[in-house]
Design an enzyme around this catalytic site. Structure first.
Site, PDB file in Angstrom:
ATOM      1  N   CYS A  42      -1.029   1.267   2.455  1.00  0.00           N
ATOM      2  CA  CYS A  42      -1.340   2.459   3.237  1.00  0.00           C
ATOM      3  C   CYS A  42      -1.991   3.520   2.341  1.00  0.00           C
ATOM      4  O   CYS A  42      -1.715   3.598   1.148  1.00  0.00           O
ATOM      5  CB  CYS A  42      -0.066   3.022   3.860  1.00  0.00           C
ATOM      6  SG  CYS A  42      -0.375   4.450   4.937  1.00  0.00           S
ATOM      7  N   ASP A  44      -1.344   6.532   2.366  1.00  0.00           N
ATOM      8  CA  ASP A  44      -0.349   7.584   2.104  1.00  0.00           C
ATOM      9  C   ASP A  44      -0.256   7.895   0.606  1.00  0.00           C
ATOM     10  O   ASP A  44      -0.107   6.988  -0.216  1.00  0.00           O
ATOM     11  CB  ASP A  44       1.017   7.106   2.638  1.00  0.00           C
ATOM     12  CG  ASP A  44       2.036   8.234   2.696  1.00  0.00           C
ATOM     13  OD1 ASP A  44       2.282   8.868   1.633  1.00  0.00           O
ATOM     14  OD2 ASP A  44       2.592   8.490   3.775  1.00  0.00           O
ATOM     15  N   ARG A  46       1.985   8.942  -1.109  1.00  0.00           N
ATOM     16  CA  ARG A  46       3.271   8.637  -1.757  1.00  0.00           C
ATOM     17  C   ARG A  46       3.432   7.163  -2.083  1.00  0.00           C
ATOM     18  O   ARG A  46       4.480   6.753  -2.570  1.00  0.00           O
ATOM     19  CB  ARG A  46       4.413   9.096  -0.826  1.00  0.00           C
ATOM     20  CG  ARG A  46       4.407  10.592  -0.559  1.00  0.00           C
ATOM     21  CD  ARG A  46       5.272  10.946   0.622  1.00  0.00           C
ATOM     22  NE  ARG A  46       4.741  10.386   1.871  1.00  0.00           N
ATOM     23  CZ  ARG A  46       5.292  10.579   3.072  1.00  0.00           C
ATOM     24  NH1 ARG A  46       6.395  11.293   3.177  1.00  0.00           N
ATOM     25  NH2 ARG A  46       4.747  10.051   4.145  1.00  0.00           N
ATOM     26  N   HIS A  98       5.139   0.843   4.453  1.00  0.00           N
ATOM     27  CA  HIS A  98       6.219   1.717   3.969  1.00  0.00           C
ATOM     28  C   HIS A  98       6.928   2.368   5.141  1.00  0.00           C
ATOM     29  O   HIS A  98       6.316   2.670   6.172  1.00  0.00           O
ATOM     30  CB  HIS A  98       5.679   2.775   2.999  1.00  0.00           C
ATOM     31  CG  HIS A  98       4.767   3.776   3.634  1.00  0.00           C
ATOM     32  ND1 HIS A  98       5.155   5.064   3.933  1.00  0.00           N
ATOM     33  CD2 HIS A  98       3.481   3.683   4.046  1.00  0.00           C
ATOM     34  CE1 HIS A  98       4.145   5.707   4.480  1.00  0.00           C
ATOM     35  NE2 HIS A  98       3.116   4.899   4.571  1.00  0.00           N
ATOM     36  N   CYS A 101       6.036   5.781   7.723  1.00  0.00           N
ATOM     37  CA  CYS A 101       4.559   5.794   7.743  1.00  0.00           C
ATOM     38  C   CYS A 101       4.054   6.707   8.860  1.00  0.00           C
ATOM     39  O   CYS A 101       4.378   6.506  10.033  1.00  0.00           O
ATOM     40  CB  CYS A 101       4.037   4.374   7.943  1.00  0.00           C
ATOM     41  SG  CYS A 101       2.228   4.278   7.942  1.00  0.00           S
TER      42      CYS A 101
HETATM   43 ZN    ZN Z   1       1.553   5.048   5.864  1.00  0.00          ZN
END
Ligand code: ZN
Length: 200
Positions: A42, A44, A46, A98, A101
């Protein structure tokens, strides 16, 4: 003058730190890359691929998009898979989702988020394919399960791509894995859906 001066300062400090440990690091790496892993994760912020598995530059080929999707017609993702399998000859493709998400959450909401909603239709499809698995779950439990089921669906999509099918037909030593990462504790979980041949 760049307002992102601090990033260049960070970069210089980082490069110098690596060169202190291994003066040849960048000159060696500049000659070739030989990663064994393709990471499909992803976007993302993080969930940074190299840091999570504590590997330096050169070890992982990476493709990231919102909600770690592998869409059959996405030339970007397919090109990454093709190049990594056929040219770099990676041994492992890891689809890593994750928990928590935002893409998965947004896919379950009725409010509009703009263009990205079209991309997230693919997550809604995963939700629909698995509707019978969510009975009796709380909203949070459903979100967590959908994060996992979405990874499993994308693993299937990787396996069904002509690239991976052809690689296996040609005897390639290639496995496709589904993992999920917890942004709450930094721990990876193997969903145990690894596929290593056409017959798995
Ligand atoms: Zn995500």
């Amino acid at each position: 003058m760049s307002s992102l001066k601090h990033l260049f300062e960070n970069n210089l400090a980082w490069a110098n730190e690596i060169k202190e440990q291994n003066p040849e690091f960048f000159s060696m790496l500049s000659k070739q890359q030989g990663p064994k892993y393709l990471w499909i994760g992803c976007s993302d912020s993080r969930v940074p691929a190299n840091q999570i598995v504590n590997l330096p530059p050169g070890e992982i080929f990476v493709h990231r998009n919102i909600a770690n999707l592998v869409v059959h017609t996405d030339l970007n993702c397919l090109s990454v898979i093709q190049y990594s399998v056929e040219i770099l000859r990676v041994k492992h493709i890891i689809v890593c989702g994750h928990y928590g998400c935002g893409g998965i959450k947004a896919a379950l909401e009725s409010q509009e988020h703009g263009l990205v909603d079209n991309w997230l239709r693919h997550v809604k499809d995963v939700d629909r394919f698995n509707a019978d698995k969510f009975n009796g779950l709380t909203h949070d439990e459903k979100l967590n399960l959908l994060c996992e089921l979405n990874v499993i669906e994308q693993v299937t999509n990787v396996c069904n791509s002509t690239i991976v099918q052809n690689a296996w037909e040609n005897g390639a030593n290639l496995s496709v894995h589904g993992w999920v990462y917890s942004i709450e504790n930094g721990i990876l979980k193997d969903l145990d859906v690894t596929v290593s041949s056409v017959n798995d």
